[in-house]
Design an enzyme around this catalytic site. Structure first.
Site, PDB file in Angstrom:
ATOM      1  N   CYS A 120       0.855  -1.184   0.000  1.00 55.30           N
ATOM      2  CA  CYS A 120       0.000   0.000   0.000  1.00 55.30           C
ATOM      3  C   CYS A 120       0.890   1.231   0.000  1.00 55.30           C
ATOM      4  O   CYS A 120       2.098   1.133   0.216  1.00 55.30           O
ATOM      5  CB  CYS A 120      -0.933   0.015   1.206  1.00 55.30           C
ATOM      6  SG  CYS A 120      -2.358   1.098   0.935  1.00 55.30           S
ATOM      7  N   CYS A 122      -0.121   4.183   1.800  1.00 53.50           N
ATOM      8  CA  CYS A 122      -0.475   5.163   2.839  1.00 53.50           C
ATOM      9  C   CYS A 122       0.609   5.426   3.876  1.00 53.50           C
ATOM     10  O   CYS A 122       0.680   6.519   4.428  1.00 53.50           O
ATOM     11  CB  CYS A 122      -1.800   4.789   3.511  1.00 53.50           C
ATOM     12  SG  CYS A 122      -1.828   3.128   4.191  1.00 53.50           S
ATOM     13  N   LYS A 195     -12.248  -5.151   2.387  1.00 52.83           N
ATOM     14  CA  LYS A 195     -11.698  -4.303   3.447  1.00 52.83           C
ATOM     15  C   LYS A 195     -12.655  -3.149   3.701  1.00 52.83           C
ATOM     16  O   LYS A 195     -12.900  -2.323   2.820  1.00 52.83           O
ATOM     17  CB  LYS A 195     -10.326  -3.784   3.026  1.00 52.83           C
ATOM     18  CG  LYS A 195      -9.695  -2.862   4.060  1.00 52.83           C
ATOM     19  CD  LYS A 195      -8.265  -2.499   3.687  1.00 52.83           C
ATOM     20  CE  LYS A 195      -7.668  -1.561   4.709  1.00 52.83           C
ATOM     21  NZ  LYS A 195      -6.299  -1.176   4.362  1.00 52.83           N
ATOM     22  N   LYS A 248     -11.545  -7.973   6.326  1.00 44.02           N
ATOM     23  CA  LYS A 248     -10.931  -7.121   7.345  1.00 44.02           C
ATOM     24  C   LYS A 248     -11.859  -5.963   7.673  1.00 44.02           C
ATOM     25  O   LYS A 248     -12.346  -5.327   6.747  1.00 44.02           O
ATOM     26  CB  LYS A 248      -9.617  -6.604   6.773  1.00 44.02           C
ATOM     27  CG  LYS A 248      -8.915  -5.591   7.642  1.00 44.02           C
ATOM     28  CD  LYS A 248      -7.668  -5.123   6.966  1.00 44.02           C
ATOM     29  CE  LYS A 248      -7.074  -4.024   7.813  1.00 44.02           C
ATOM     30  NZ  LYS A 248      -6.033  -3.305   7.143  1.00 44.02           N
TER      31      LYS A 248
HETATM   32  C1  PBG Z   1      -2.983   0.131   5.142  1.00 52.40           C
HETATM   33  C2  PBG Z   1      -3.451  -0.837   6.158  1.00 52.40           C
HETATM   34  C3  PBG Z   1      -4.271  -0.583   7.273  1.00 52.40           C
HETATM   35  C4  PBG Z   1      -4.320  -1.768   8.002  1.00 52.40           C
HETATM   36  C5  PBG Z   1      -3.592  -2.715   7.301  1.00 52.40           C
HETATM   37  N1  PBG Z   1      -3.064  -2.127   6.146  1.00 52.40           N
HETATM   38  C6  PBG Z   1      -4.913   0.645   7.770  1.00 52.40           C
HETATM   39  C7  PBG Z   1      -5.814   1.444   6.961  1.00 52.40           C
HETATM   40  O1  PBG Z   1      -6.391   1.004   5.965  1.00 52.40           O
HETATM   41  O2  PBG Z   1      -5.949   2.598   7.331  1.00 52.40           O
HETATM   42  C8  PBG Z   1      -5.057  -1.929   9.296  1.00 52.40           C
HETATM   43  C9  PBG Z   1      -4.545  -2.978  10.223  1.00 52.40           C
HETATM   44  C10 PBG Z   1      -5.009  -2.891  11.612  1.00 52.40           C
HETATM   45  O3  PBG Z   1      -5.798  -2.016  12.029  1.00 52.40           O
HETATM   46  O4  PBG Z   1      -4.546  -3.744  12.377  1.00 52.40           O
HETATM   47  N2  PBG Z   1      -3.694   0.181   3.961  1.00 52.40           N
HETATM   48 ZN    ZN Z   2      -3.238   2.064   2.702  1.00 54.37          ZN
END
Ligand code: PBG
Ligand code: ZN
Length: 324
Positions: A120, A122, A195, A248
């Protein structure tokens, strides 16, 4: 089957009987341990909202990965905290980026441990969004190439599996194509296919320093109210080449796990996310619940719903419990 002819309690009387009719079993093989890699040496920064978890420099991360391997956990999922961020998240696909270095080091020391990398942008973009921006909107199609480059750089560093978590449309096909063209057709993709846009990610965003700097992720992550859409997302990713489908978070979406189990025949993962972990830790700290028992009940619930594997911050603790 009516009382008094049928008495369900007959088979609950002793642990022996209960063991005989138990329908679901947790195993250390079910767990994937998420780990956070950061630059430097001998760094071990506690994550306040995730007790027992740390941002680890590569040397320390190897120690934790070794503990996981030794107790029988088959896989870890790596997240990276880069030294610098920019609008295009260039450190996500840099040859010497933090995840790339961590993968190389872990595979070098623990070749049999399955190393999965989160793909990802971010954590790497200065705006904190999972895709590239065009003004204040996400440029889906322009992001695909960057995600593919990220996945390829992880594979080149030695990752055993890549796990895109960005929720851009079309990314599985793009990543699959890119891996195949570059002689990585053997590397599986675990797609964060379903997700949800969840407030349960709060502690993770502190840990990974990945909160969006403006707005939120509702234009790319799923609406918590939707279930049919989960089937569409999963089906689409399977058609694009995903090898494992993930749901998720896990707990508020057990119905989704259960439904997908009936709909799809691929292995399915569930992510017991940071907020789900933090809630149990916090209540246990207050003495309000029995942490170990609630942890095991939570994990068996996710498995019973239909998950074949569970990404969980409890992986080490649960593995220790199972080995007792
Ligand atoms: C990034 C990502 C996230 C998580 C896993 N990969 C956070 C988001 O989408 O903001 C969350 C994992 C967790 O809360 O344990 N894309
Ligand atoms: Zn991300």
């Amino acid at each position: 089957m009516l009382f008094p002819d049928y008495r369900p309690r007959r088979l609950r009387q002793t642990e022996g009987l209960r063991r005989m009719i138990r329908e679901t079993a947790l195993s250390v093989n079910d767990f994937i341990l998420p780990l956070f890699a950061i630059g430097g040496k001998n760094v071990k920064q506690p994550i306040p909202s995730m007790p027992g978890h740390f941002r680890l420099s590569v040397d320390n991360l190897i120690q934790t990965a070794r503990s996981a391997y030794k107790i029988g956990i088959p896989a870890v999922m790596l997240f990276g905290l880069p030294d610098k961020k920019d609008p295009l998240g260039t450190q996500a696909y840099a040859k010497d980026g933090i995840v790339q270095r961590a993968v190389k080091a872990v595979k070098n020391k623990l070749p049999e441990l399955v190393v999965i990398t989160d793909v990802c942008l971010c954590q790497y973009t200065d705006h904190g969004h999972c895709g590239m921006l065009d003004g204040e909107t996400i440029d889906n199609d322009a992001t695909l190439d960057l995600l593919a480059r990220t996945a390829l750089s992880h594979a080149k560093a030695g990752a055993d599996m890549v796990a895109p978590s960005d929720m851009m449309d079309g990314r599985i096909a793009e990543i699959r194509g890119c891996l195949d063209e570059n002689s990585f057709s053997h590397i599986p993709i675990m797609s964060y296919a379903v997700k949800y846009c969840s407030s349960y990610y709060g502690p993770f965003r502190d840990a990974a320093d990945s909160a969006p700097q403006f707005g939120d992720r509702r234009s790319y992550q799923m609406d918590p109210a939707n279930a049919l859409e989960a089937i569409r997302e999963a089906t689409m990713d399977i058609e694009e080449g995903a090898d494992i489908i993930m749901v998720k978070p896990a707990l508020p979406y057990l119905d989704i796990i259960c439904r997908l189990r009936d709909e799809i025949d691929l292995p399915m993962a569930a992510y017991n996310v940071s907020g789900e972990f933090a809630m149990i830790k916090a209540a246990a700290e207050k003495g309000w619940i029995d942490e170990t028992k609630v942890m095991m009940e939570t994990l068996i619930g996710i498995k019973r719903a239909g998950a074949d594997m569970i990404l969980t911050y409890f992986a080490l603790e649960a593995a220790r419990e199972l080995s007792k």
